[in-house]
Design a protein around this motif. Structure first.
Motif, PDB file in Angstrom:
ATOM      1  N   MET A   1       0.846  -1.175   0.000  1.00 42.06           N
ATOM      2  CA  MET A   1       0.000   0.000   0.000  1.00 42.06           C
ATOM      3  C   MET A   1       0.892   1.239   0.000  1.00 42.06           C
ATOM      4  O   MET A   1       1.842   1.314   0.745  1.00 42.06           O
ATOM      5  N   LYS A   2       0.559   2.147  -0.878  1.00 41.03           N
ATOM      6  CA  LYS A   2       1.323   3.389  -0.974  1.00 41.03           C
ATOM      7  C   LYS A   2       0.422   4.567  -0.636  1.00 41.03           C
ATOM      8  O   LYS A   2      -0.748   4.587  -1.005  1.00 41.03           O
ATOM      9  N   ASP A   3       0.999   5.530   0.033  1.00 36.96           N
ATOM     10  CA  ASP A   3       0.291   6.762   0.316  1.00 36.96           C
ATOM     11  C   ASP A   3       0.077   7.501  -1.007  1.00 36.96           C
ATOM     12  O   ASP A   3       1.031   7.724  -1.757  1.00 36.96           O
ATOM     13  N   ILE A   4      -1.152   7.876  -1.303  1.00 37.98           N
ATOM     14  CA  ILE A   4      -1.471   8.494  -2.596  1.00 37.98           C
ATOM     15  C   ILE A   4      -0.730   9.812  -2.769  1.00 37.98           C
ATOM     16  O   ILE A   4      -0.178  10.085  -3.836  1.00 37.98           O
ATOM     17  N   ASP A   5      -0.684  10.630  -1.711  1.00 40.05           N
ATOM     18  CA  ASP A   5       0.008  11.922  -1.835  1.00 40.05           C
ATOM     19  C   ASP A   5       1.498  11.729  -2.117  1.00 40.05           C
ATOM     20  O   ASP A   5       2.082  12.452  -2.915  1.00 40.05           O
ATOM     21  N   ALA A   6       2.122  10.737  -1.476  1.00 38.12           N
ATOM     22  CA  ALA A   6       3.542  10.447  -1.721  1.00 38.12           C
ATOM     23  C   ALA A   6       3.738   9.956  -3.151  1.00 38.12           C
ATOM     24  O   ALA A   6       4.705  10.333  -3.827  1.00 38.12           O
ATOM     25  N   LEU A   7       2.808   9.132  -3.620  1.00 40.34           N
ATOM     26  CA  LEU A   7       2.885   8.622  -4.984  1.00 40.34           C
ATOM     27  C   LEU A   7       2.739   9.751  -6.008  1.00 40.34           C
ATOM     28  O   LEU A   7       3.493   9.809  -6.987  1.00 40.34           O
ATOM     29  N   LEU A   8       1.798  10.658  -5.763  1.00 38.69           N
ATOM     30  CA  LEU A   8       1.617  11.802  -6.666  1.00 38.69           C
ATOM     31  C   LEU A   8       2.869  12.671  -6.691  1.00 38.69           C
ATOM     32  O   LEU A   8       3.294  13.144  -7.751  1.00 38.69           O
ATOM     33  N   LYS A   9       3.468  12.855  -5.527  1.00 43.83           N
ATOM     34  CA  LYS A   9       4.694  13.658  -5.443  1.00 43.83           C
ATOM     35  C   LYS A   9       5.840  12.970  -6.189  1.00 43.83           C
ATOM     36  O   LYS A   9       6.598  13.612  -6.909  1.00 43.83           O
ATOM     37  N   GLU A  10       5.932  11.640  -6.017  1.00 42.56           N
ATOM     38  CA  GLU A  10       6.988  10.860  -6.679  1.00 42.56           C
ATOM     39  C   GLU A  10       6.931  11.027  -8.196  1.00 42.56           C
ATOM     40  O   GLU A  10       7.945  11.118  -8.862  1.00 42.56           O
ATOM     41  N   TYR A  11       5.712  11.062  -8.742  1.00 42.76           N
ATOM     42  CA  TYR A  11       5.546  11.173 -10.190  1.00 42.76           C
ATOM     43  C   TYR A  11       5.274  12.605 -10.646  1.00 42.76           C
ATOM     44  O   TYR A  11       4.942  12.830 -11.807  1.00 42.76           O
ATOM     45  N   ASN A  12       5.415  13.548  -9.718  1.00 40.82           N
ATOM     46  CA  ASN A  12       5.232  14.965 -10.044  1.00 40.82           C
ATOM     47  C   ASN A  12       3.844  15.234 -10.647  1.00 40.82           C
ATOM     48  O   ASN A  12       3.713  15.896 -11.674  1.00 40.82           O
ATOM     49  N   ASP A  47      -7.017   2.657 -11.501  1.00 43.60           N
ATOM     50  CA  ASP A  47      -7.240   2.400 -10.074  1.00 43.60           C
ATOM     51  C   ASP A  47      -6.797   3.589  -9.213  1.00 43.60           C
ATOM     52  O   ASP A  47      -7.459   3.927  -8.229  1.00 43.60           O
ATOM     53  N   LEU A  48      -5.680   4.224  -9.588  1.00 43.01           N
ATOM     54  CA  LEU A  48      -5.208   5.385  -8.835  1.00 43.01           C
ATOM     55  C   LEU A  48      -6.195   6.546  -8.956  1.00 43.01           C
ATOM     56  O   LEU A  48      -6.535   7.193  -7.963  1.00 43.01           O
ATOM     57  N   VAL A  49      -6.669   6.813 -10.165  1.00 42.71           N
ATOM     58  CA  VAL A  49      -7.641   7.892 -10.373  1.00 42.71           C
ATOM     59  C   VAL A  49      -8.917   7.604  -9.589  1.00 42.71           C
ATOM     60  O   VAL A  49      -9.477   8.501  -8.939  1.00 42.71           O
ATOM     61  N   GLU A  50      -9.364   6.365  -9.597  1.00 45.55           N
ATOM     62  CA  GLU A  50     -10.574   6.003  -8.854  1.00 45.55           C
ATOM     63  C   GLU A  50     -10.361   6.105  -7.349  1.00 45.55           C
ATOM     64  O   GLU A  50     -11.281   6.469  -6.612  1.00 45.55           O
ATOM     65  N   ALA A  51      -9.152   5.824  -6.883  1.00 43.83           N
ATOM     66  CA  ALA A  51      -8.844   5.981  -5.459  1.00 43.83           C
ATOM     67  C   ALA A  51      -8.887   7.457  -5.075  1.00 43.83           C
ATOM     68  O   ALA A  51      -9.389   7.815  -4.003  1.00 43.83           O
ATOM     69  N   ILE A  52      -8.373   8.316  -5.950  1.00 48.57           N
ATOM     70  CA  ILE A  52      -8.440   9.766  -5.702  1.00 48.57           C
ATOM     71  C   ILE A  52      -9.895  10.221  -5.707  1.00 48.57           C
ATOM     72  O   ILE A  52     -10.319  10.999  -4.847  1.00 48.57           O
ATOM     73  N   GLN A  53     -10.647   9.711  -6.663  1.00 46.83           N
ATOM     74  CA  GLN A  53     -12.062  10.072  -6.782  1.00 46.83           C
ATOM     75  C   GLN A  53     -12.842   9.648  -5.526  1.00 46.83           C
ATOM     76  O   GLN A  53     -13.736  10.360  -5.079  1.00 46.83           O
TER      77      GLN A  53
END
Length: 167
Positions: A1-12, A47-53
């Motif tokens: 499991m990854k923190d979504i905010d950390a993942l978004l930051k990782e990929y800018n 899946d990431l977009v749906e998790a954000i949604q």
């Protein structure tokens, strides 16, 4: 499991940009944005977009599909290791630790001893690897095939010339 905010930051990636696309019923464009910037693959991007949604805080990446669009090959020739990467629909290419795509090689291969040794040798003496960089479009193994085809073509032309010149 990854923190979504950390993942978004990782990929800018900008969460607000994704959320705005979702509010405008542009889910496909949000998925495309994530897919293009991350290389996570279509399912993981969706899946990431749906998790954000869904306002979730964590995302579980499905690694079974992630590696299906990435291929890393290593082979040794004359005692020199060569690392080739095929990423998504791009052509296969030789990569070095200085290449921006080296992170993909490390992600797929992990800390295999040959990769660690290769990386260490490259960082100590990058000019030693210059000969690999200079093979622009023709691979060593494939060039032999083209030489045979070229030779056969020339011989065919010469034979046809002699046949028609004698008649």
């Amino acid at each position: 499991m990854k923190d979504i905010d950390a993942l978004l930051k990782e990929y800018n990636l900008d969460r607000q940009e994704i959320e705005e696309l979702l509010q405008q019923n542009e889910k496909i464009n949000a998925i495309k944005l994530v897919f293009d910037k991350t290389g996570l693959g279509l399912k993981n991007s969706k899946d990431l977009v749906e998790a954000i949604q869904s306002k979730e805080t964590h995302f579980k990446e499905d690694n079974s599909l992630t590696n299906s669009n990435i291929s890393v090959k290593t082979f040794s020739k004359n005692g020199h290791l060569t690392v080739k990467l095929k990423l998504n629909n791009q052509p296969e290419k030789v990569v070095f630790p200085s290449d921006p795509d080296w992170a993909e090689v490390k992600r797929v291969m992990g800390n295999k001893p040959e990769i660690i040794t290769y990386e260490k040798e490259y960082l100590e003496n990058p000019t030693k690897f210059q000969s690999q960089k200079n093979t622009l479009f023709i691979e060593d193994e494939g060039s032999r095939k083209w030489k045979v085809v070229l030779l056969a073509s020339v011989l065919t032309i010469v034979i046809i010339y002699f046949i028609y010149s004698k008649s």
